[in-house]
Design a protein around this motif. Structure first.
Motif, PDB file in Angstrom:
ATOM      1  N   THR A 318      -5.050  -9.024  18.429  1.00 54.69           N
ATOM      2  CA  THR A 318      -4.136  -8.543  19.466  1.00 54.69           C
ATOM      3  C   THR A 318      -3.145  -7.557  18.863  1.00 54.69           C
ATOM      4  O   THR A 318      -2.523  -7.836  17.832  1.00 54.69           O
ATOM      5  N   TRP A 319      -3.049  -6.413  19.507  1.00 53.23           N
ATOM      6  CA  TRP A 319      -2.052  -5.405  19.110  1.00 53.23           C
ATOM      7  C   TRP A 319      -0.932  -5.416  20.137  1.00 53.23           C
ATOM      8  O   TRP A 319      -1.176  -5.343  21.349  1.00 53.23           O
ATOM      9  N   GLN A 345      -9.243  -2.191  12.009  1.00 51.79           N
ATOM     10  CA  GLN A 345      -7.963  -1.665  11.536  1.00 51.79           C
ATOM     11  C   GLN A 345      -7.762  -0.223  11.970  1.00 51.79           C
ATOM     12  O   GLN A 345      -6.649   0.160  12.365  1.00 51.79           O
ATOM     13  N   ALA A 346      -8.810   0.590  11.909  1.00 51.26           N
ATOM     14  CA  ALA A 346      -8.686   1.986  12.345  1.00 51.26           C
ATOM     15  C   ALA A 346      -8.384   2.070  13.836  1.00 51.26           C
ATOM     16  O   ALA A 346      -7.652   2.960  14.283  1.00 51.26           O
ATOM     17  N   THR A 347      -8.930   1.144  14.623  1.00 51.17           N
ATOM     18  CA  THR A 347      -8.635   1.124  16.057  1.00 51.17           C
ATOM     19  C   THR A 347      -7.174   0.764  16.300  1.00 51.17           C
ATOM     20  O   THR A 347      -6.486   1.393  17.116  1.00 51.17           O
ATOM     21  N   ILE A 348      -6.681  -0.224  15.599  1.00 48.76           N
ATOM     22  CA  ILE A 348      -5.275  -0.628  15.748  1.00 48.76           C
ATOM     23  C   ILE A 348      -4.351   0.505  15.295  1.00 48.76           C
ATOM     24  O   ILE A 348      -3.350   0.816  15.958  1.00 48.76           O
ATOM     25  N   ASP A 349      -4.693   1.138  14.186  1.00 45.98           N
ATOM     26  CA  ASP A 349      -3.883   2.271  13.717  1.00 45.98           C
ATOM     27  C   ASP A 349      -3.884   3.404  14.737  1.00 45.98           C
ATOM     28  O   ASP A 349      -2.870   4.074  14.940  1.00 45.98           O
ATOM     29  N   SER A 350      -5.030   3.618  15.383  1.00 44.61           N
ATOM     30  CA  SER A 350      -5.123   4.668  16.406  1.00 44.61           C
ATOM     31  C   SER A 350      -4.291   4.326  17.629  1.00 44.61           C
ATOM     32  O   SER A 350      -3.625   5.195  18.206  1.00 44.61           O
ATOM     33  N   LEU A 351      -4.337   3.081  18.050  1.00 43.36           N
ATOM     34  CA  LEU A 351      -3.494   2.652  19.167  1.00 43.36           C
ATOM     35  C   LEU A 351      -2.031   2.956  18.880  1.00 43.36           C
ATOM     36  O   LEU A 351      -1.306   3.465  19.744  1.00 43.36           O
ATOM     37  N   ASP A 352      -1.624   2.678  17.675  1.00 47.29           N
ATOM     38  CA  ASP A 352      -0.235   2.895  17.296  1.00 47.29           C
ATOM     39  C   ASP A 352       0.089   4.393  17.249  1.00 47.29           C
ATOM     40  O   ASP A 352       1.103   4.835  17.809  1.00 47.29           O
ATOM     41  N   TYR A 353      -0.775   5.175  16.603  1.00 44.18           N
ATOM     42  CA  TYR A 353      -0.498   6.612  16.430  1.00 44.18           C
ATOM     43  C   TYR A 353      -0.499   7.350  17.769  1.00 44.18           C
ATOM     44  O   TYR A 353       0.421   8.113  18.076  1.00 44.18           O
ATOM     45  N   PHE A 354      -1.510   7.140  18.579  1.00 46.98           N
ATOM     46  CA  PHE A 354      -1.596   7.862  19.845  1.00 46.98           C
ATOM     47  C   PHE A 354      -0.506   7.426  20.817  1.00 46.98           C
ATOM     48  O   PHE A 354       0.013   8.241  21.583  1.00 46.98           O
ATOM     49  N   SER A 355      -0.152   6.163  20.776  1.00 48.22           N
ATOM     50  CA  SER A 355       0.931   5.693  21.651  1.00 48.22           C
ATOM     51  C   SER A 355       2.255   6.335  21.280  1.00 48.22           C
ATOM     52  O   SER A 355       3.067   6.663  22.147  1.00 48.22           O
ATOM     53  N   LYS A 356       2.482   6.537  19.988  1.00 44.13           N
ATOM     54  CA  LYS A 356       3.747   7.113  19.541  1.00 44.13           C
ATOM     55  C   LYS A 356       3.777   8.638  19.715  1.00 44.13           C
ATOM     56  O   LYS A 356       4.841   9.198  20.014  1.00 44.13           O
ATOM     57  N   THR A 357       2.655   9.298  19.508  1.00 37.67           N
ATOM     58  CA  THR A 357       2.669  10.765  19.492  1.00 37.67           C
ATOM     59  C   THR A 357       2.320  11.402  20.822  1.00 37.67           C
ATOM     60  O   THR A 357       2.666  12.562  21.057  1.00 37.67           O
ATOM     61  N   LEU A 358       1.633  10.687  21.716  1.00 38.07           N
ATOM     62  CA  LEU A 358       1.299  11.235  23.034  1.00 38.07           C
ATOM     63  C   LEU A 358       1.937  10.408  24.149  1.00 38.07           C
ATOM     64  O   LEU A 358       2.738  10.912  24.926  1.00 38.07           O
ATOM     65  N   GLY A 359       1.580   9.165  24.248  1.00 34.62           N
ATOM     66  CA  GLY A 359       2.137   8.288  25.271  1.00 34.62           C
ATOM     67  C   GLY A 359       1.557   6.903  25.133  1.00 34.62           C
ATOM     68  O   GLY A 359       0.494   6.714  24.527  1.00 34.62           O
ATOM     69  N   PRO A 360       2.223   5.886  25.679  1.00 35.56           N
ATOM     70  CA  PRO A 360       1.774   4.501  25.512  1.00 35.56           C
ATOM     71  C   PRO A 360       0.360   4.289  26.045  1.00 35.56           C
ATOM     72  O   PRO A 360      -0.003   4.795  27.111  1.00 35.56           O
ATOM     73  N   TYR A 361      -0.423   3.527  25.304  1.00 43.85           N
ATOM     74  CA  TYR A 361      -1.773   3.153  25.750  1.00 43.85           C
ATOM     75  C   TYR A 361      -1.636   2.319  27.014  1.00 43.85           C
ATOM     76  O   TYR A 361      -0.924   1.307  27.031  1.00 43.85           O
ATOM     77  N   PRO A 362      -2.316   2.707  28.115  1.00 38.61           N
ATOM     78  CA  PRO A 362      -2.028   2.063  29.403  1.00 38.61           C
ATOM     79  C   PRO A 362      -2.907   0.860  29.755  1.00 38.61           C
ATOM     80  O   PRO A 362      -2.706   0.250  30.802  1.00 38.61           O
ATOM     81  N   TYR A 363      -3.899   0.536  28.918  1.00 43.16           N
ATOM     82  CA  TYR A 363      -4.851  -0.513  29.280  1.00 43.16           C
ATOM     83  C   TYR A 363      -4.623  -1.764  28.430  1.00 43.16           C
ATOM     84  O   TYR A 363      -3.841  -1.765  27.486  1.00 43.16           O
TER      85      TYR A 363
END
Length: 732
Positions: A318-319, A345-363
Motif C-alpha cells: 500500500t502506498w 518499488q519502481a511503481t511506488i517511486d513513480s506514484l510518488d514522482y508523478f503525484s508530486k510533479t504533475l498532480g495527485p494520482y486519482p485512483y
C-alpha cells in the motif's frame, strides 16, 4: 484428399468474399437510411494531426473543478460479462454500452472499434503496414497459421430493436480491414440524450502479438471488446464541426476514447489468477469449477486484464498518496520472481514522482504484470491503472537488464498520466502521449541518478565513458541530423517505423531543450498547469503549446521550438568552422615616429620583439604558454544550418579565463574577432549543454592543440553505435 480439402476451402472462401467475414447481421444501407433522417456526421480526416488551433475554454465540458461530482465527464460506460476459455483461447462476452450524445444534433449512426480484428489476417490495416515496415515492429514475432485472432459481433440491439452494421475504412485502408464498424441505429439519439446498446461478441485471441493475446496459459486480454469512437465537437482538438474520431487500427497507432465507467465480470477457471483495470468488488464467486471476478473503475477510457494459472501469489503493498491509500500489486510467474520487487518499488517511486510533479494520482489501484518467459510481446503496454512491465534475468543494480526493468516500469506507469488521465489522441498526435511521457520518465530517471551503465573491459580500453545519462541516451535515437516527419504528425502517415520511433526520443530531446532554455522551475510550473487544465479533457498539441507558453512565461522560446520541431522538420547543426589565435606583432615598414614616417626593417623589428619578450618573461617567470608580451588576435567562424536558435560561443584562453559571445546570426555563418592578452586554446558552442537538438556535438568545439579531452569527447558519440538497442525503447 489434401488437394480436395484445399479446393473446398478456396471455393468456400470465394463464396464468402462478397460479404463481411465477421458480420452476422446483414450489411446496412447507406448512411442516412434510418427511419428518422438526421444529418450525417463525417469522420476525422485520414491525415488529421498536428493541431494548431487551441481548443475552446469549454472543450470537453471545461476544466474539471475540484468539487465536481466525478473526475471526468462520463460519456461512454460499459457493463460487460465475459468468460474465458483458456484452452481454446476464446472469450464470449455480453456488453451493455451506454453512450451520451454531447452534440446539438441527433445521431443516427455510431462508429465502433473492433481492435482485435487488426490481427485477423494479412488483409488488416495493421498487418498490411507491418509487412511494409522495413524496420519491423517490436520483436517481429511472426503470426503463424492458427495463431490469428479476431472479434465477431453476434448481436447489436438498441431498445429491443436489432441494429445493422457494416465495416468501414476511415483512413482509406484495405477493404479487408475490419477494425472499424459503423452501426446504424434503429432510433436516433437526440441531442443530449443517452442510448444503450446491447452487444454480444466473440473473441478468438491471437498468439500474443502487439501487446495482446496468449502464450500457453498466460493471457493478456486487451483491445478485446467493441469500443465506441469519440464524437468531437467544434472547438475540440481543432474540430470546426461535429465529427467522429474513429481511425483504423494502424501498426503504430494506439487508442483514443471517451471517459466513462467500467463494471466488468470476468469468468475463468477457478485455478486462474486474475488482474485487471480498477478495483475488485466483492469476493470472487466460484461455481462449477469456474470463478467470476468483478472489477469496477470509474473515470477511465479503457479496460484490460490478465489471467494465468501459473501466477505466483501477487506481491502487494500500500502506498499512502495525497488522495488516500493506493493498492500496488505485481503479478508474476515463478520464472521471473526476482523481477517482482524491483517492479513494485519502481511503481511506488513513480506514484510518488508523478503525484508530486504533475498532480495527485486519482485512483485506488495500480497493477503491474511481469510477462512470463515466451510472452515478451506482452511486455511494455499500458491501460488505466494496469500495465505490463519488462522481464529479465539480470536484476543486479547497474546491469542493463535492471535498467530496462526499471525504465519500462516507470514508462508504462507514466502512460497512466499522459495516455490515461490527460487522454490525448494517440492516433493523431502520438507525441502527446509517447513523447511527453518519455520526457517526464527521463526526468524521473535523472532524479533517481539512474544512468545506463555501459562499462565493459573493451570500453575502458577505448577510453569511452562508462555511463550514459538518460537524456544523452534519448539523443541517440532522435534522428537529429535528418528528421523525416514533424513530431506532431499522426502515427501512420510517416516515412518509416524508424521515423515513428522518433516520436519518443526526439520529443523528449526537444522538450528537454525547451526546459534548459526556460529554466527547470518554469518548465515544472508549466507542466503542472498543463496537467491541471487538461486532465480528463483530451488536449491537443496546440493546447500543450499554449500551456507551456503561458506557464513558462517564455512564449517566444516555446513557439519557436513548436514551429521548428513539432509542426516542422527543423534541424539544428551549428559548428565551429575554424579557430585561429595569433600574436599581434609589430611589422616592418614605415612607422610614425614624432610625427614623421620612419622606415623600420625586418631585422630591427625582430630585435625589438625579442627584447620585449625577454623583459616580459623576466617580469612574469610563472607565465604559461600562450601568455606573453604581445596580445593575441583570435578569430572564430561559426557555421549555422537550418534552424538557428540563439546560443553561446565560449572562447577559452591560456591564462585560464574565458569569454562568452552571443551567437544570434540568422545567416549561414557568424565571425567573432577578439584581441586579448592571452592566446585562445579552444572554442566551444553551447558550453552549458542547453541545445539538445543539435545534430552533432562532435563539431561544436575546436582546440588549437590536441588534448586528451578531445579524444574522450569524440568517443562520447561513439555511443551512437548503441542506437539500434535504444530503438527498442520506441516500441514500449
Amino acid at each position: 484428399m489434401h488437394s480436395q480439402r484445399v479446393a473446398v476451402a478456396l471455393s468456400t472462401l470465394l463464396a464468402l468474399s462478397s460479404v463481411p467475414l465477421l458480420a452476422k447481421t446483414p450489411v446496412a444501407a447507406a448512411p442516412g437510411a434510418s427511419a428518422t433522417s438526421c444529418p450525417a456526421i463525417p469522420l476525422a480526416a485520414a491525415d488529421a494531426g498536428a493541431v494548431r488551433a487551441p481548443s475552446g475554454a469549454d472543450a470537453w465540458g471545461g476544466p474539471r473543478k475540484a468539487d465536481a461530482a466525478t473526475l471526468s465527464d462520463r460519456v461512454a460506460s460499459y457493463s460487460i460479462d465475459a468468460e474465458l476459455d483458456p484452452v481454446k483461447h476464446t472469450l464470449r462476452g455480453k456488453q451493455q454500452l451506454s453512450w451520451r450524445n454531447r452534440s446539438a444534433q441527433p445521431v443516427c449512426s455510431v462508429y465502433v472499434h473492433l481492435y482485435l480484428n487488426g490481427f485477423d489476417g494479412p488483409g488488416s490495416t495493421f498487418m498490411t503496414e507491418q509487412r511494409a515496415s522495413s524496420s519491423g515492429f517490436r520483436s517481429n514475432v511472426a503470426t503463424k497459421d492458427g495463431e490469428y485472432g479476431y472479434i465477431r459481433l453476434d448481436k447489436v440491439v438498441q431498445n429491443g430493436a436489432p441494429a445493422k452494421w457494416s465495416f468501414v475504412q476511415p483512413d482509406g485502408g484495405p477493404k479487408t480491414d475490419r477494425s472499424v464498424v459503423r452501426i446504424d441505429l434503429p432510433q436516433p439519439v437526440a441531442a443530449g440524450a443517452t442510448t444503450t446498446l446491447d452487444i454480444d461478441f466473440f473473441d478468438q485471441l491471437p498468439r500474443v502479438v502487439a501487446r495482446t493475446g496468449y502464450y500457453g496459459s498466460f493471457h493478456l486480454i486487451a483491445q478485446w471488446f467493441p469500443k465506441i469512437g469519440v464524437l468531437e465537437l467544434p472547438g475540440e482538438r481543432g474540430a470546426t464541426a461535429p465529427r467522429w474520431n474513429a481511425h483504423e487500427f494502424h501498426l503504430h497507432s494506439e487508442f483514443f476514447a471517451d471517459f466513462g465507467s467500467y463494471d466488468v465480470r470476468l469468468t475463468v477457471p477457478k485455478d486462474y489468477t486474475v488482474g485487471a483495470t480498477g478495483q475488485q468488488v466483492g469476493a470472487p464467486v466460484t461455481k462449477d469449477g469456474k470463478t467470476t471476478h468483478r472489477y469496477v473503475q470509474h473515470d477511465v477510457h479503457d479496460f484490460a486484464w490478465t489471467a494465468d494459472r501459473r501466477y505466483a501469489k501477487p506481491l502487494v503493498k500500500t502506498w499512502q498518496g495525497p488522495r488516500g491509500p493506493v493498492e500496488v500489486k505485481v503479478l508474476y510467474t515463478p520464472d521471473y520472481a526476482s523481477n517482482a520487487e524491483p517492479v513494485l518499488q519502481a511503481t511506488i517511486d513513480s506514484l510518488d514522482y508523478f503525484s508530486k510533479t504533475l498532480g495527485p494520482y486519482p485512483y485506488k489501484t495500480a497493477t503491474a504484470v511481469v510477462p512470463p518467459y515466451g510472452a515478451d510481446e506482452a511486455g511494455g503496454m499500458e491501460y488505466p491503472t494496469f500495465f505490463t512491465a519488462d522481464s529479465t534475468k539480470m536484476v543486479e543494480p547497474g546491469s542493463i537488464g535492471r535498467w530496462m526493468l526499471d525504465f519500462v516500469t516507470v514508462h508504462e506507469f507514466g502512460h497512466g498520466y499522459f495516455y490515461g488521465i490527460l487522454a490525448s489522441n494517440e492516433f493523431e498526435e502520438p507525441m502527446l502521449d509517447e513523447g511527453m511521457n518519455e520526457y517526464w520518465d527521463q526526468r524521473m530517471m535523472t532524479a533517481r541518478r539512474q544512468d545506463l551503465a555501459l562499462e565493459r573491459p573493451w570500453t575502458r580500453w577505448l577510453g569511452i565513458g562508462t555511463r550514459l545519462a538518460p537524456f544523452d541516451m534519448e539523443r541517440l535515437g532522435a534522428s537529429l541530423s535528418d528528421p523525416a516527419d514533424p513530431l506532431g504528425r499522426n502515427s501512420w502517415a510517416r516515412l518509416s517505423s524508424g521515423s515513428y520511433g522518433t516520436v519518443y526520443s526526439r520529443t523528449a530531446t526537444a522538450m528537454r531543450q525547451i526546459e534548459m532554455l526556460v529554466g527547470t522551475p518554469a518548465m515544472e510550473r508549466a507542466m503542472k498547469l498543463y496537467y491541471e487544465r487538461w486532465k480528463f479533457r483530451h488536449p491537443s498539441l496546440a493546447d500543450l503549446r499554449e500551456a507551456l507558453a503561458e506557464g513558462t512565461g517564455k512564449p517566444a522560446i516555446v513557439n519557436g521550438a513548436f514551429d521548428a520541431y513539432f509542426y516542422g522538420t527543423g534541424r539544428t547543426d551549428d559548428r565551429i568552422e575554424s579557430l585561429s589565435s595569433r600574436e599581434v606583432l609589430p611589422l616592418p615598414g614605415y612607422h610614425e615616429y614624432k610625427g614623421k614616417p620612419v622606415l623600420v626593417d625586418g631585422k630591427a623589428i625582430d630585435k625589438a620583439i625579442e627584447k620585449r619578450r625577454k623583459a616580459w618573461k623576466d617580469k612574469h617567470p610563472e607565465a604559461k604558454d600562450g601568455e606573453g608580451a604581445f596580445p593575441y588576435r583570435t578569430v572564430v567562424v561559426v557555421r549555422r544550418d537550418a534552424i538557428k536558435p540563439p546560443q553561446t560561443l565560449r572562447i577559452s584562453f591560456a591564462d585560464g579565463s574565458h569569454r562568452d559571445f552571443a551567437v544570434t546570426s540568422q545567416e549561414s555563418w557568424q565571425r567573432f574577432v577578439v584581441t586579448t592578452r592571452a592566446k585562445a586554446t579552444s572554442a566551444q558552442l553551447d558550453p552549458q549543454g542547453l541545445l539538445r537538438m543539435d545534430a552533432s556535438r562532435l563539431n561544436d568545439s575546436r582546440t588549437l592543440e590536441s588534448q586528451p579531452a578531445a579524444a574522450r569527447r569524440w568517443f562520447g558519440d561513439f555511443t551512437a553505435l548503441l542506437q539500434s538497442f535504444f530503438a527498442l525503447l520506441a516500441t514500449i
